[in-house]
Design an enzyme around this catalytic site. Structure first.
Site, PDB file in Angstrom:
ATOM      1  CG  LEU A 129       8.299  -6.398   3.187  1.00 32.96           C
ATOM      2  CD1 LEU A 129       9.437  -6.399   2.180  1.00 32.96           C
ATOM      3  CD2 LEU A 129       8.808  -6.827   4.559  1.00 32.96           C
ATOM      4  N   GLY A 130       5.068  -3.016   3.382  1.00 37.75           N
ATOM      5  CA  GLY A 130       4.684  -1.613   3.391  1.00 37.75           C
ATOM      6  C   GLY A 130       3.533  -1.332   2.450  1.00 37.75           C
ATOM      7  CG  MET A 131       0.090  -1.490   3.041  1.00 34.74           C
ATOM      8  SD  MET A 131      -1.410  -1.691   4.040  1.00 34.74           S
ATOM      9  CE  MET A 131      -2.666  -1.129   2.874  1.00 34.74           C
ATOM     10  N   GLY A 132       2.304   1.930   0.375  1.00 36.29           N
ATOM     11  CA  GLY A 132       2.454   3.310  -0.055  1.00 36.29           C
ATOM     12  C   GLY A 132       1.185   3.805  -0.717  1.00 36.29           C
ATOM     13  N   GLY A 133       1.198   5.047  -1.141  1.00 32.59           N
ATOM     14  CA  GLY A 133       0.026   5.592  -1.795  1.00 32.59           C
ATOM     15  C   GLY A 133      -0.192   5.011  -3.175  1.00 32.59           C
ATOM     16  CE1 TYR A 134       1.479   3.794  -9.431  1.00 33.03           C
ATOM     17  CE2 TYR A 134       3.699   3.095  -8.853  1.00 33.03           C
ATOM     18  CZ  TYR A 134       2.699   3.271  -9.794  1.00 33.03           C
ATOM     19  OH  TYR A 134       2.932   2.909 -11.096  1.00 33.03           O
ATOM     20  N   GLY A 135       1.489   1.626  -4.228  1.00 27.41           N
ATOM     21  CA  GLY A 135       1.579   0.170  -4.320  1.00 27.41           C
ATOM     22  C   GLY A 135       1.715  -0.496  -2.958  1.00 27.41           C
ATOM     23  CG  LEU A 136      -0.859  -2.870  -1.544  1.00 26.98           C
ATOM     24  CD1 LEU A 136      -1.973  -3.900  -1.486  1.00 26.98           C
ATOM     25  CD2 LEU A 136      -0.946  -1.946  -0.347  1.00 26.98           C
ATOM     26  CG  ASP A 184      11.367   8.788  -2.656  1.00 31.10           C
ATOM     27  OD1 ASP A 184      11.421   9.758  -1.864  1.00 31.10           O
ATOM     28  OD2 ASP A 184      10.693   7.772  -2.433  1.00 31.10           O
TER      29      ASP A 184
END
Length: 256
Positions: free
Chosen positions: A31-38, A149
């Site tokens: 669903l998404g790839m942040g700078g911290y987690g997948l 956030d």
């Protein structure tokens, strides 16, 4: 910098669809790839229940402070029990990789509704949604938890019911950490004001002025203007959610 990005691309590739983790969860899609987690959509293969699964990025997992941070995030989520916040299900480690599973919140986020579907919200609708969001923030702040956030992509609406997701930047403080509490509290309050402003602009039909402000462009009741000014720190800032609730109720009365 280029080498760092290449390492991320190589080591932080998402899990493939249909992979089953912990003999339980089948990966459906990333669903998404942040700078911290997948973050993945997954399905419990035994009950066919959909869930959200979060993985600490492999490159982050190599650092002790990042592993500790991920553990703190899980601990915080385990402590939260609110119907408008995703419930924590379980966590596990496979081959040194940390994962946790949480409830899937169905619906569409406010960013999609506002900027892609161009859905308009009346003043009353906007204030009622803010009232729900404030209820969640009241719950969190009473426990010294600060989301940090609260943005339109992290607010989901399903049939008029609002939910707050993504606690990756959230932090729980102790009552003694007074200075950080003040800062994080005002950050959450500012985010509430910004969210309300986005919702109110959904009905704006005028031409945006080059250096115009919302005070010039939006025609709002005095009560809504006061609420926004204090949330955004233009006027004296709110010190507690109870005072926001009082002004918000007055704002709702001003448009009904």
């Amino acid at each position: 910098m280029a080498l760092k990005q290449l390492k991320k691309l190589f080591f932080d590739r998402p899990l493939k669809d249909s992979v089953i983790l912990n003999h339980h969860y089948r990966i459906e899609e990333c669903l998404g790839m942040g700078g911290y987690g997948l973050v993945y959509l997954c399905t419990d293969v035994h009950t066919q229940t959909p869930y959200v699964l979060k993985q600490l990025r492999p490159t982050k997992a190599k650092k002790e402070k990042e592993r500790v941070r991920f553990q703190q995030e899980m601990k915080l989520l385990k402590s939260i029990h609110h119907p408008q916040i995703p419930a924590f299900i379980e966590d596990f480690i496979i081959d040194g990789q940390a994962y946790y599973v949480m409830q899937l919140i169905e619906g569409e986020n406010i960013e999609e509704l506002l900027f892609f579907q161009k859905q308009p919200f009346t003043e009353l609708m906007a204030l009622q949604l803010l009232s729900q969001l404030l209820g969640i923030v009241e719950y969190l702040h009473d426990r010294f938890i600060f989301h940090s956030d609260i943005r339109t992509p992290n607010i989901i609406i399903n049939d008029g019911r609002l939910c707050l997701i993504d606690f990756g930047l959230a932090k729980q403080l102790t009552p003694e950490e007074t200075e950080e509490i003040k800062v994080r509290k005002q950050d959450d309050f500012f985010d509430l004001g910004e969210t309300l402003l986005f919702l109110l602009y959904s009905q704006y039909k005028g031409k945006k002025k080059k250096n115009g402000t919302w005070l010039e462009e939006l025609t709002l009741t005095n009560e809504i203007t006061l609420l926004l000014k204090k949330l955004l720190g233009i006027d004296e800032e709110y010190q507690h959610t109870a005072f926001i609730r009082e002004d918000l109720n007055r704002a709702i009365q001003s448009v009904t």
